[in-house]
Design a protein around this motif. Structure first.
Motif, PDB file in Angstrom:
ATOM      1  N   ASN A   1     -52.497 -34.422 -46.019  1.00  0.00           N
ATOM      2  CA  ASN A   1     -51.937 -34.529 -44.567  1.00  0.00           C
ATOM      3  C   ASN A   1     -52.935 -33.886 -43.621  1.00  0.00           C
ATOM      4  N   LEU A   2     -52.458 -34.260 -42.495  1.00  0.00           N
ATOM      5  CA  LEU A   2     -53.446 -33.602 -41.366  1.00  0.00           C
ATOM      6  C   LEU A   2     -53.146 -31.966 -41.091  1.00  0.00           C
ATOM      7  N   PRO A   3     -54.130 -31.306 -40.814  1.00  0.00           N
ATOM      8  CA  PRO A   3     -53.879 -29.869 -40.667  1.00  0.00           C
ATOM      9  C   PRO A   3     -52.865 -29.452 -39.646  1.00  0.00           C
ATOM     10  N   ALA A   4     -52.348 -28.242 -39.856  1.00  0.00           N
ATOM     11  CA  ALA A   4     -51.195 -27.827 -38.953  1.00  0.00           C
ATOM     12  C   ALA A   4     -51.528 -27.831 -37.513  1.00  0.00           C
ATOM     13  N   GLU A   5     -50.385 -28.147 -36.819  1.00  0.00           N
ATOM     14  CA  GLU A   5     -50.678 -28.251 -35.496  1.00  0.00           C
ATOM     15  C   GLU A   5     -50.757 -27.047 -34.915  1.00  0.00           C
ATOM     16  N   GLU A   6     -50.153 -25.822 -35.298  1.00  0.00           N
ATOM     17  CA  GLU A   6     -50.076 -24.567 -34.507  1.00  0.00           C
ATOM     18  C   GLU A   6     -51.510 -24.144 -34.866  1.00  0.00           C
ATOM     19  N   VAL A   7     -52.044 -23.187 -33.973  1.00  0.00           N
ATOM     20  CA  VAL A   7     -53.419 -22.518 -34.175  1.00  0.00           C
ATOM     21  C   VAL A   7     -53.209 -21.116 -33.775  1.00  0.00           C
ATOM     22  N   PRO A   8     -53.239 -19.894 -34.519  1.00  0.00           N
ATOM     23  CA  PRO A   8     -53.570 -20.243 -36.053  1.00  0.00           C
ATOM     24  C   PRO A   8     -52.656 -20.698 -36.690  1.00  0.00           C
TER      25      PRO A   8
ATOM     26  N   GLU B   1     -55.774 -22.317 -43.787  1.00  0.00           N
ATOM     27  CA  GLU B   1     -55.884 -23.942 -44.068  1.00  0.00           C
ATOM     28  C   GLU B   1     -56.740 -24.187 -45.262  1.00  0.00           C
ATOM     29  N   PRO B   2     -56.424 -25.418 -45.676  1.00  0.00           N
ATOM     30  CA  PRO B   2     -57.160 -25.830 -46.907  1.00  0.00           C
ATOM     31  C   PRO B   2     -58.383 -26.459 -46.065  1.00  0.00           C
ATOM     32  N   ALA B   3     -59.360 -27.275 -46.997  1.00  0.00           N
ATOM     33  CA  ALA B   3     -60.709 -27.400 -46.480  1.00  0.00           C
ATOM     34  C   ALA B   3     -60.269 -28.898 -45.650  1.00  0.00           C
TER      35      ALA B   3
END
Length: 253
Positions: free
Chosen positions: A61-68, A73-75
């Motif tokens: 899937n795409l990375p999480a939208e929230e930062v951090p 986060e996976p590679a």
């Protein structure tokens, strides 16, 4: 896709179960479910990640939208390298990054819930007892176990006091090497119990039970006593052993 963020293990045992579940899911993606995983990692799509979940499931899937993000986060972008590498190399690359992610998640929980030094050490030791994803995917797990066992046996035996076990009663056909002057001979002893993977430096045959076995302190190769004409009784009176080949090298200017 929540990346398992809602699940917060709070003890060493819970974190380890979480680790094992995520690890199992990622191993599935890279082995039994590899075809499906390969198809989902379309290089035409945006940055994709491989997630493992505590329930032994996986997801691309795409990375999480929230930062951090809630969890490490996976590679990112594993899909971009899919068609630019050989398949086995690409899977190995993803496996290495997956191992790194699993450790970061486990110790994220450890930091979040205040694991002390003893808890962190215990968690690491529990994790370290399992083969890495990389070792499973590349088939190196069994091979490394044998190699580590062999190295461990050799190292521990070198530190033991002068004691030998075995006899020459079951010696195999060997190429006898003429014995050299013993004044400079170096004898390093060996317990002789678990060397099925070790080959004699003289005859090339495997170690067998009840055979006298000796290690050269210079090149660290192992030899049947009969091959280098060293008996247990003779070895007891020599502190260190140097094989014929190393004796010749030293004798030459």
């Amino acid at each position: 896709m929540d990346g398992g963020a809602s699940y917060n293990p709070r003890t060493v045992e819970e974190v380890f179960r979480d680790f094992k579940g995520r690890r199992a899911g990622m191993i599935k993606a890279l082995t039994t479910d590899m075809d499906e995983f390969f198809q989902q990692c379309d290089p035409e799509k945006e940055n994709l990640c491989l997630y493992g979940f505590p329930g032994e499931q996986w997801e691309v899937n795409l990375p999480a939208e929230e930062v951090p993000p809630e969890l490490p986060e996976p590679a990112l972008g594993i899909n971009f390298a899919r068609d630019g590498m050989q398949e086995k190399d690409w899977l190995s690359l993803v496996a290495v990054h997956s191992d790194a992610w699993l450790l970061s998640v486990a110790f994220y929980f450890g930091a979040r819930f205040g694991f002390d030094k003893a808890d962190r050490k215990r968690l690491f030791n529990m994790i370290n007892d399992l083969p890495t994803i990389f070792e499973v995917v590349t088939g190196a797990a069994k091979k490394q176990t044998k190699e580590k066992s062999s190295v461990s046996n050799h190292s521990s035996n070198k530190s033991k006091s002068n004691s030998k076990r075995g006899s020459e009663s079951q010696a195999k056909n060997t190429k006898a090497i003429p014995s050299k002057d013993e004044d400079d001979d170096v004898v390093e002893e060996e317990d002789g119990e678990e060397h099925g993977e070790t080959l004699c430096g003289a005859c090339g045959e495997n170690y067998a039970a009840d055979e006298f076995w000796i290690c050269c302190d210079i090149c660290e190769k192992w030899f049947h006593g009969k091959c280098v004409k060293i008996t247990p009784a003779r070895a007891e009176h020599i502190k260190q052993y140097k094989c014929p080949s190393c004796s010749n090298k030293r004798a030459r200017p």
